[in-house]
Design a protein around this motif. Structure first.
Motif, PDB file in Angstrom:
ATOM      1  N   MET A  83       0.706  -1.094  -0.248  1.00  0.00           N
ATOM      2  CA  MET A  83       0.257   0.161  -0.334  1.00  0.00           C
ATOM      3  C   MET A  83       1.094   1.543   0.174  1.00  0.00           C
ATOM      4  O   MET A  83       0.672   2.232  -0.816  1.00  0.00           O
ATOM      5  CB  MET A  83      -1.305   0.159   0.862  1.00  0.00           C
ATOM      6  CG  MET A  83      -1.907  -1.338   1.194  1.00  0.00           C
ATOM      7  SD  MET A  83      -3.190  -1.041   2.499  1.00  0.00           S
ATOM      8  CE  MET A  83      -2.347  -1.609   3.956  1.00  0.00           C
ATOM      9  N   GLU A  84       2.615   1.530   1.404  1.00  0.00           N
ATOM     10  CA  GLU A  84       3.005   2.874   0.815  1.00  0.00           C
ATOM     11  C   GLU A  84       3.719   2.668  -0.882  1.00  0.00           C
ATOM     12  O   GLU A  84       3.837   4.024  -0.965  1.00  0.00           O
ATOM     13  CB  GLU A  84       4.309   2.356   1.840  1.00  0.00           C
ATOM     14  CG  GLU A  84       3.524   2.459   3.291  1.00  0.00           C
ATOM     15  CD  GLU A  84       3.512   3.574   3.525  1.00  0.00           C
ATOM     16  OE1 GLU A  84       3.537   4.444   2.827  1.00  0.00           O
ATOM     17  OE2 GLU A  84       3.115   3.682   4.498  1.00  0.00           O
ATOM     18  N   GLU A  85       3.507   1.442  -0.576  1.00  0.00           N
ATOM     19  CA  GLU A  85       4.168   1.327  -2.696  1.00  0.00           C
ATOM     20  C   GLU A  85       3.423   2.081  -3.815  1.00  0.00           C
ATOM     21  O   GLU A  85       4.072   2.580  -4.412  1.00  0.00           O
ATOM     22  CB  GLU A  85       5.024   0.923  -3.391  1.00  0.00           C
ATOM     23  CG  GLU A  85       6.721   0.020  -2.474  1.00  0.00           C
ATOM     24  CD  GLU A  85       7.299   1.196  -2.732  1.00  0.00           C
ATOM     25  OE1 GLU A  85       7.312   1.622  -3.573  1.00  0.00           O
ATOM     26  OE2 GLU A  85       8.303   1.267  -1.392  1.00  0.00           O
ATOM     27  N   GLU A 108      -3.713   3.953   9.461  1.00  0.00           N
ATOM     28  CA  GLU A 108      -4.594   5.204   9.740  1.00  0.00           C
ATOM     29  C   GLU A 108      -2.884   6.512   9.557  1.00  0.00           C
ATOM     30  O   GLU A 108      -3.490   7.494   8.268  1.00  0.00           O
ATOM     31  CB  GLU A 108      -4.515   5.654  10.980  1.00  0.00           C
ATOM     32  CG  GLU A 108      -5.474   6.766  11.439  1.00  0.00           C
ATOM     33  CD  GLU A 108      -5.155   7.554  12.830  1.00  0.00           C
ATOM     34  OE1 GLU A 108      -6.087   8.202  13.624  1.00  0.00           O
ATOM     35  OE2 GLU A 108      -6.029   6.620  13.490  1.00  0.00           O
ATOM     36  N   ASP A 109      -2.002   6.604  10.138  1.00  0.00           N
ATOM     37  CA  ASP A 109      -0.502   7.395   9.206  1.00  0.00           C
ATOM     38  C   ASP A 109      -0.472   7.153   7.231  1.00  0.00           C
ATOM     39  O   ASP A 109      -0.962   8.565   7.067  1.00  0.00           O
ATOM     40  CB  ASP A 109       0.764   6.356   9.644  1.00  0.00           C
ATOM     41  CG  ASP A 109       2.302   7.543   8.611  1.00  0.00           C
ATOM     42  OD1 ASP A 109       2.002   9.224   9.161  1.00  0.00           O
ATOM     43  OD2 ASP A 109       2.283   7.158   7.872  1.00  0.00           O
ATOM     44  N   VAL A 138      -9.035  11.331  10.154  1.00  0.00           N
ATOM     45  CA  VAL A 138      -9.160  11.466   8.789  1.00  0.00           C
ATOM     46  C   VAL A 138     -10.477  12.804   8.851  1.00  0.00           C
ATOM     47  O   VAL A 138      -9.897  12.691   7.529  1.00  0.00           O
ATOM     48  CB  VAL A 138      -8.637  10.455   7.992  1.00  0.00           C
ATOM     49  CG1 VAL A 138      -9.127  10.837   6.450  1.00  0.00           C
ATOM     50  CG2 VAL A 138      -7.466  10.313   8.514  1.00  0.00           C
ATOM     51  N   ALA A 139     -10.949  12.134   9.247  1.00  0.00           N
ATOM     52  CA  ALA A 139     -12.560  12.746   9.009  1.00  0.00           C
ATOM     53  C   ALA A 139     -12.560  13.913   9.571  1.00  0.00           C
ATOM     54  O   ALA A 139     -13.458  14.892   8.693  1.00  0.00           O
ATOM     55  CB  ALA A 139     -13.372  11.188  10.156  1.00  0.00           C
ATOM     56  N   LEU A 140     -12.311  14.256  10.957  1.00  0.00           N
ATOM     57  CA  LEU A 140     -12.237  15.347  11.376  1.00  0.00           C
ATOM     58  C   LEU A 140     -11.002  16.406  10.239  1.00  0.00           C
ATOM     59  O   LEU A 140     -11.635  17.343  10.049  1.00  0.00           O
ATOM     60  CB  LEU A 140     -11.584  15.683  12.205  1.00  0.00           C
ATOM     61  CG  LEU A 140     -12.387  15.335  13.172  1.00  0.00           C
ATOM     62  CD1 LEU A 140     -11.855  15.097  14.556  1.00  0.00           C
ATOM     63  CD2 LEU A 140     -13.611  15.941  13.649  1.00  0.00           C
ATOM     64  N   ARG A 141     -10.028  16.441   9.808  1.00  0.00           N
ATOM     65  CA  ARG A 141      -8.665  17.033   8.649  1.00  0.00           C
ATOM     66  C   ARG A 141      -9.897  17.039   7.327  1.00  0.00           C
ATOM     67  O   ARG A 141      -9.738  18.259   6.470  1.00  0.00           O
ATOM     68  CB  ARG A 141      -8.055  15.974   8.328  1.00  0.00           C
ATOM     69  CG  ARG A 141      -7.134  15.725   9.758  1.00  0.00           C
ATOM     70  CD  ARG A 141      -5.548  14.432   9.850  1.00  0.00           C
ATOM     71  NE  ARG A 141      -4.775  15.212   8.979  1.00  0.00           N
ATOM     72  CZ  ARG A 141      -3.948  14.813   8.433  1.00  0.00           C
ATOM     73  NH1 ARG A 141      -3.495  13.658   9.354  1.00  0.00           N
ATOM     74  NH2 ARG A 141      -2.633  15.189   8.234  1.00  0.00           N
TER      75      ARG A 141
END
Length: 190
Positions: A83-85, A108-109, A138-141
């Motif tokens: 996923m990171e890649e 989450e990161d 994430v929702a708040l951001r």
């Protein structure tokens, strides 16, 4: 021999046939996964249990045919490294496919970094808002900047606790107040 056949149709049929077979020959699956035609590589990239995490990472780093990363992003389960890649590839379509993949348990990161990127890459906002599960942070951001047409979807998410939903509504209300003040200020100046 069939995996290297010149006819795309032959390779596609082989790929479709072998995509779910756990004991398919790894060399054949590898050749199909690295094929230059998306109709050939996509079925095995999406489904083949023969492909290891290292195989997937290797394929991602080869700059595969357009659409191959999206095929990988839809796999049933993906390790964090893959996923990171996908995120690091800057392939917005693949990242959107990753966000839509309910079985991809993104850390989450990673979701926070995708959220940050969606400030400038607007095409990531809708897949992020509609992600099956979304961490509170994430929702708040997202509530701070998400496009107006996505606000209702964000507010109406069923996976958010009441406290988070209230905080999102308050953030949206603040945004609306700021816009109203700016509009009133611009009318006064006119």
């Amino acid at each position: 021999h069939l995996a290297r056949d010149q006819a795309t149709r032959v390779r596609r049929i082989l790929s479709e046939t072998l995509k779910d077979i756990a004991d398919a020959p790894p060399e054949v699956i590898g050749n199909l996964a690295r094929d230059v035609e998306l109709v050939v590589c996509a079925p095995v990239l999406e489904n083949s249990p023969v492909l290891t995490d290292n195989d997937l990472l290797h394929i991602i780093n080869l700059n595969p045919v357009e659409g191959a990363l999206s095929a990988i992003a839809t796999r049933g389960s993906l390790p964090d490294e893959v996923m990171e890649e996908i995120f690091a590839s800057n392939d917005t379509v693949a990242v959107s496919a990753l966000l839509a993949n309910a079985s991809a348990n993104s850390q989450e990161d990673l979701l926070e970094r995708i959220c940050d990127k969606s400030r400038t890459v607007k095409s990531l906002q809708a897949p992020l808002v509609h992600r099956p599960t979304l961490p509170k942070s994430v929702a708040l951001r997202l509530a701070d900047f998400v496009a107006d047409h996505l606000i209702k979807s964000l507010i109406n998410r069923k996976d958010l606790d009441p406290e988070t939903a209230k905080a999102i509504r308050e953030e949206v209300s603040c945004r609306l107040d700021i816009v109203a003040e700016e509009e009133a200020g611009s009318k006064t100046e006119s």
